[in-house]
Design an enzyme around this catalytic site. Structure first.
Site, PDB file in Angstrom:
ATOM      1  N   LYS A   1       0.832  -1.210   0.000  1.00 26.03           N
ATOM      2  CA  LYS A   1       0.000   0.000   0.000  1.00 26.03           C
ATOM      3  C   LYS A   1       0.867   1.261   0.000  1.00 26.03           C
ATOM      4  CE  LYS A   1      -4.236  -1.183  -0.313  1.00 26.03           C
ATOM      5  NZ  LYS A   1      -4.679  -2.392   0.246  1.00 26.03           N
TER       6      LYS A   1
ATOM      7  N   LYS B   1      -6.337 -15.596 -12.089  1.00 24.24           N
ATOM      8  CA  LYS B   1      -7.554 -15.524 -11.292  1.00 24.24           C
ATOM      9  C   LYS B   1      -8.394 -14.280 -11.581  1.00 24.24           C
ATOM     10  CE  LYS B   1      -7.416 -14.919  -6.754  1.00 24.24           C
ATOM     11  NZ  LYS B   1      -7.364 -15.051  -5.318  1.00 24.24           N
TER      12      LYS B   1
ATOM     13  N   LYS C   1     -10.434  -7.923  -9.357  1.00 23.16           N
ATOM     14  CA  LYS C   1     -10.614  -6.551  -9.807  1.00 23.16           C
ATOM     15  C   LYS C   1      -9.298  -5.910 -10.235  1.00 23.16           C
ATOM     16  CE  LYS C   1     -14.259  -5.213  -7.074  1.00 23.16           C
ATOM     17  NZ  LYS C   1     -14.869  -4.395  -6.049  1.00 23.16           N
TER      18      LYS C   1
END
Ligand code: TRP
Length: 330
Positions: A111, A194, A197
């Site tokens: 992050k 996979k 998003k």
């Protein structure tokens, strides 16, 4: 009965990966365990959402989970921010969680790399809040994907540290829930592994997709130049199309395309049209239920009120006992 906790981040619509992954397992778990499923809206504040979006996202995720079969009569379904006891426990746990261990968390480091301008203390202590969610319920099992394993290990460390510090065995050390190979992998539409998003909206099918949106996604799924010789192995892209078909199409239909792939007569355009039709029929009733629940404010409010009440009862008991253990006895 064993207690299971899982948090769902309200970040928009559920996709097929969520549906056939976590959700399917939640639905099985609610039959056999004391389940607490909550919307992790405190966690979302690290990204500073605007209030209207935050509220809407909570309602969206609840509607979609309920429409897919999460049952408020079987599981305790609640909204994290309506159980303020979790915030109190989070504060206590922060006193025994070290900045060094938080800084070493891979999700945190990732992050920081993505958003160097918003490295707030809430982001750093995200694992402490997650630990509070889990141990507030004295949960023994947590269904976690790979990305959350490290957070669960930290939860165990923190719970164990609390127990040692206060010479108690108050908190059980939660373990990962093992799906016993039940996890179905849902591929994305662009051959990128996979469905997620993070690979982009276009390769992700949401439960609410319909009409042209759905059509465009499926019809533009990646393929290859076609089988070059009989019985040749499939490329990843074509494997993916077959995997998606297996979720929604009849076995005879799938066999038909298997055969035409094997003898090189397959036309990918036809296969996609079939997949689109079957996907649409599969999603249609789910979409309807989502719309129904989402627009029934009274029903949603009732579900939230009942779940929150149940969740708070046990939370209050835990907090009372924790305060006594810590030494707040007046
Ligand atoms: N961190 C989890 C995620 O990103 C969500 C979450 C918050 C959670 N608190 C939790 C999951 C407690 C399990 C248990 O998906």
């Amino acid at each position: 009965m064993e207690t299971i906790v899982s948090g769902m981040r309200p970040t928009g619509h559920l996709h097929l990966g969520n549906y056939f992954g976590a959700l399917t397992n939640f639905i099985k778990m609610q039959q056999n365990y004391d389940c607490y499923f909550f919307v992790a809206d405190y966690h979302m504040l690290t990204t500073h959402p605007n209030p209207a979006d935050l509220q809407d996202n909570v309602r969206i995720i609840l509607s979609e989970y309920l429409a897919s079969g999460l049952d408020p009569e079987k599981a305790t379904i609640y909204v994290q921010s309506m159980v303020p006891e979790v915030a109190e426990l989070y504060m206590y746990l922060n006193m025994i969680t070290y900045v060094g261990e938080l800084e070493r968390t891979s999700a945190f480091k990732e992050k920081v790399r993505q958003n160097p301008n918003n490295v707030n203390a809430g982001l750093l202590t995200y694992p402490t809040l997650m630990a509070a969610d889990i141990i507030l319920r004295k949960a023994t099992k947590v269904p976690v994907g790979k990305d959350q394993q490290q957070h669960l290990e930290m939860t165990r460390d923190i719970a164990e540290r609390f127990n040692k510090l206060y010479k108690t065995d108050y908190f059980p050390l939660p373990q990962a829930f093992n799906f016993d190979g039940d996890l179905v992998k849902i591929p994305s539409l662009d051959g990128n592994g996979k469905m997620s998003k993070s690979y982009g909206e276009k390769a992700t099918v949401y439960l609410t997709d319909e009409g042209n949106v759905l059509k465009k996604k499926i019809m533009s799924a990646k393929t290859d130049e076609g089988p070059q010789s009989p019985n040749s192995p499939k490329s990843v892209e074509i494997e993916n199309l077959f995997s998606l078909m297996k979720l929604v199409s009849k076995p005879e239909i799938i066999q038909q395309f298997e055969d035409s792939y094997a003898d090189c007569s397959i036309r990918y355009g036809d296969m996609k049209k079939q997949l689109l039709a079957d996907m649409d029929s599969f999603l249609q009733p789910i979409r309807e239920r989502i719309k129904e629940i989402y627009s029934d404010e009274a029903y949603l409010n009732k579900v939230i009120a009942i779940g929150t009440e149940k969740a708070r009862q046990s939370a209050k008991k835990t907090i009372k006992e924790v305060r006594e253990i810590i030494g707040f006895r007046v």
